[in-house]
Motif scaffolding. Structure first.
Motif, PDB file in Angstrom:
ATOM      1  N   ALA A  16      50.345 -80.172 -44.218  1.00 57.31           N
ATOM      2  CA  ALA A  16      48.587 -80.295 -44.464  1.00 57.31           C
ATOM      3  C   ALA A  16      48.089 -79.239 -43.329  1.00 57.31           C
ATOM      4  N   THR A  17      46.869 -78.770 -43.945  1.00 54.99           N
ATOM      5  CA  THR A  17      46.191 -77.908 -43.238  1.00 54.99           C
ATOM      6  C   THR A  17      44.722 -77.886 -43.366  1.00 54.99           C
ATOM      7  N   ASN A  18      43.983 -77.540 -42.624  1.00 54.55           N
ATOM      8  CA  ASN A  18      42.455 -77.490 -42.648  1.00 54.55           C
ATOM      9  C   ASN A  18      42.236 -76.062 -43.164  1.00 54.55           C
ATOM     10  N   ARG A  19      43.064 -75.071 -43.247  1.00 52.07           N
ATOM     11  CA  ARG A  19      42.814 -73.752 -43.336  1.00 52.07           C
ATOM     12  C   ARG A  19      42.694 -73.544 -44.641  1.00 52.07           C
ATOM     13  N   ASP A  20      41.956 -72.432 -44.925  1.00 50.99           N
ATOM     14  CA  ASP A  20      42.050 -71.745 -46.402  1.00 50.99           C
ATOM     15  C   ASP A  20      43.103 -70.797 -46.629  1.00 50.99           C
ATOM     16  N   LEU A  21      44.351 -71.497 -47.299  1.00 46.49           N
ATOM     17  CA  LEU A  21      45.521 -70.578 -47.502  1.00 46.49           C
ATOM     18  C   LEU A  21      45.367 -69.412 -48.313  1.00 46.49           C
ATOM     19  N   ASP A  22      44.351 -69.492 -49.396  1.00 47.34           N
ATOM     20  CA  ASP A  22      44.115 -68.518 -50.355  1.00 47.34           C
ATOM     21  C   ASP A  22      43.630 -67.250 -49.495  1.00 47.34           C
ATOM     22  N   ALA A  23      42.894 -67.527 -48.503  1.00 47.94           N
ATOM     23  CA  ALA A  23      42.123 -66.717 -47.815  1.00 47.94           C
ATOM     24  C   ALA A  23      43.288 -65.961 -46.690  1.00 47.94           C
ATOM     25  N   ALA A  24      44.028 -66.868 -46.190  1.00 46.73           N
ATOM     26  CA  ALA A  24      45.043 -66.712 -45.075  1.00 46.73           C
ATOM     27  C   ALA A  24      46.102 -65.615 -45.958  1.00 46.73           C
ATOM     28  N   LEU A  25      46.470 -65.853 -47.104  1.00 42.43           N
ATOM     29  CA  LEU A  25      47.221 -65.259 -47.737  1.00 42.43           C
ATOM     30  C   LEU A  25      46.795 -63.803 -48.279  1.00 42.43           C
ATOM     31  N   ALA A  26      45.572 -63.672 -48.349  1.00 42.57           N
ATOM     32  CA  ALA A  26      45.021 -62.397 -48.790  1.00 42.57           C
ATOM     33  C   ALA A  26      44.747 -61.643 -47.320  1.00 42.57           C
ATOM     34  N   ASP A  27      44.555 -62.087 -46.418  1.00 40.12           N
ATOM     35  CA  ASP A  27      44.473 -61.438 -45.226  1.00 40.12           C
ATOM     36  C   ASP A  27      45.785 -61.198 -44.418  1.00 40.12           C
ATOM     37  N   VAL A  45      42.062 -82.539 -50.308  1.00 41.99           N
ATOM     38  CA  VAL A  45      41.156 -84.023 -49.797  1.00 41.99           C
ATOM     39  C   VAL A  45      39.877 -83.227 -49.052  1.00 41.99           C
ATOM     40  N   PRO A  46      38.727 -83.600 -49.706  1.00 45.34           N
ATOM     41  CA  PRO A  46      37.505 -82.964 -49.254  1.00 45.34           C
ATOM     42  C   PRO A  46      37.180 -83.625 -47.806  1.00 45.34           C
ATOM     43  N   PRO A  47      36.516 -82.906 -46.845  1.00 42.33           N
ATOM     44  CA  PRO A  47      36.064 -83.490 -45.660  1.00 42.33           C
ATOM     45  C   PRO A  47      35.412 -84.685 -45.603  1.00 42.33           C
ATOM     46  N   LEU A  48      35.472 -85.433 -44.612  1.00 44.90           N
ATOM     47  CA  LEU A  48      34.771 -86.898 -44.638  1.00 44.90           C
ATOM     48  C   LEU A  48      33.259 -86.805 -44.818  1.00 44.90           C
ATOM     49  N   PRO A  91      31.978 -83.368 -37.903  1.00 46.39           N
ATOM     50  CA  PRO A  91      32.743 -82.164 -37.702  1.00 46.39           C
ATOM     51  C   PRO A  91      34.326 -82.190 -37.439  1.00 46.39           C
ATOM     52  N   GLY A  92      34.575 -83.392 -36.664  1.00 39.92           N
ATOM     53  CA  GLY A  92      35.964 -83.633 -36.418  1.00 39.92           C
ATOM     54  C   GLY A  92      36.807 -84.664 -37.384  1.00 39.92           C
ATOM     55  N   ASN A  93      36.190 -84.863 -38.431  1.00 38.04           N
ATOM     56  CA  ASN A  93      36.695 -85.556 -39.670  1.00 38.04           C
ATOM     57  C   ASN A  93      37.087 -86.835 -39.352  1.00 38.04           C
ATOM     58  N   ILE A  94      38.388 -87.392 -39.999  1.00 37.43           N
ATOM     59  CA  ILE A  94      38.898 -88.691 -39.547  1.00 37.43           C
ATOM     60  C   ILE A  94      39.208 -88.987 -38.127  1.00 37.43           C
ATOM     61  N   ARG A  95      39.841 -88.029 -37.557  1.00 34.00           N
ATOM     62  CA  ARG A  95      40.213 -88.283 -36.025  1.00 34.00           C
ATOM     63  C   ARG A  95      38.877 -88.567 -35.344  1.00 34.00           C
ATOM     64  N   GLU A  96      37.692 -87.896 -35.523  1.00 38.37           N
ATOM     65  CA  GLU A  96      36.460 -87.975 -34.806  1.00 38.37           C
ATOM     66  C   GLU A  96      36.159 -89.528 -35.127  1.00 38.37           C
ATOM     67  N   LEU A  97      36.142 -89.959 -36.331  1.00 34.08           N
ATOM     68  CA  LEU A  97      35.780 -91.344 -36.657  1.00 34.08           C
ATOM     69  C   LEU A  97      36.525 -92.293 -36.222  1.00 34.08           C
ATOM     70  N   GLN A  98      38.000 -92.121 -36.253  1.00 30.76           N
ATOM     71  CA  GLN A  98      38.634 -92.998 -35.260  1.00 30.76           C
ATOM     72  C   GLN A  98      38.320 -93.290 -34.022  1.00 30.76           C
ATOM     73  N   ASN A  99      38.135 -92.030 -33.252  1.00 30.34           N
ATOM     74  CA  ASN A  99      37.716 -91.842 -32.000  1.00 30.34           C
ATOM     75  C   ASN A  99      36.610 -92.873 -31.604  1.00 30.34           C
ATOM     76  N   VAL A 100      35.497 -92.603 -32.452  1.00 30.78           N
ATOM     77  CA  VAL A 100      34.144 -93.214 -32.323  1.00 30.78           C
ATOM     78  C   VAL A 100      34.333 -94.628 -32.302  1.00 30.78           C
ATOM     79  N   VAL A 101      35.238 -95.022 -33.403  1.00 34.07           N
ATOM     80  CA  VAL A 101      35.274 -96.608 -33.489  1.00 34.07           C
ATOM     81  C   VAL A 101      36.012 -97.086 -32.431  1.00 34.07           C
ATOM     82  N   GLU A 102      37.243 -96.444 -32.102  1.00 36.86           N
ATOM     83  CA  GLU A 102      37.911 -97.003 -30.660  1.00 36.86           C
ATOM     84  C   GLU A 102      37.134 -97.201 -29.593  1.00 36.86           C
ATOM     85  N   ARG A 103      36.429 -96.047 -29.226  1.00 39.36           N
ATOM     86  CA  ARG A 103      35.436 -96.107 -28.080  1.00 39.36           C
ATOM     87  C   ARG A 103      34.437 -97.132 -28.313  1.00 39.36           C
TER      88      ARG A 103
END
Length: 193
Positions: A16-27, A45-48, A91-103
């Motif tokens: 899994a990655t959040n990077r644009d691999l097509d752009a990374a390949l081109a660069d 998987v689209p962002p949250l 901006p922190g996606n699912i991890r941020e949601l998880q942390n906000v709920v736990e906090r």
């Protein structure tokens, strides 16, 4: 390992990655041979922020997951909280949601789950000399910005008043950068007292 005969195995590799691999390949920043080995069955998987309808279900899941650990029994979820969470950009996606709920569960004092709305507001750091996002500057400037944010927050990385919020990046990303740059965040706790 350590055996004297071959053992047949059936392995699936999931990446899994959040990077644009097509752009990374081109660069030339990602190896094409590795990309083609891994790119057997891509799942995008689209962002949250693009899946607002998933938020209530995820909030309920995280409440169930963390409530007993926090010693809480939650019977309701505040409608205002759900609306606030659906409208937030995550901006922190699912991890941020998880942390906000736990906090929120940790500080919750009733059987109705709610979130302090200050935890869902991002302020990006603006400096007089540089208003570019943190990920487009050189390493020296980035380290200076991180150290400035840590000094302003007395070494606090996460939370509504932490350095990550000031920098506009997820706390987990900032923690990784702090470790990679060998920054001692504890040295800033004694400052400004």
């Amino acid at each position: 390992m350590g055996g004297n005969r071959p053992i047949s195995v059936d392995v699936r590799v999931i990446t899994a990655t959040n990077r644009d691999l097509d752009a990374a390949l081109a660069d030339g920043e990602f190896r094409s041979d590795l990309f083609y080995r891994l790119n057997v069955f891509p799942i995008d998987v689209p962002p949250l922020r693009a899946r607002g309808e998933d938020i209530p279900l995820l909030v309920e899941y995280f409440i169930n997951r963390f409530a007993s650990k926090a010693g809480k029994e939650i019977k309701n979820i505040s409608k205002k909280t759900l609306e606030l969470m659906k409208s937030y950009d995550w901006p922190g996606n699912i991890r941020e949601l998880q942390n906000v709920v736990e906090r929120s569960l940790i500080v919750c004092e009733s059987d109705t789950f709610s979130v302090d709305e200050r935890w869902l507001s991002y302020e990006t750091i603006q400096t007089e000399s540089n208003t570019r996002p943190i990920f487009k500057i050189d390493a020296v400037q980035e380290k200076e910005m991180i150290e400035t944010a840590l000094a302003e927050t007395r070494g606090r990385v996460a939370g509504p008043h932490g350095a990550a919020v000031k920098l506009g990046i997820p706390a987990s990303t900032l923690d990784s950068k702090i470790k990679a740059m060998n920054i001692d965040k504890h040295q800033f706790k004694a400052l400004n007292r």
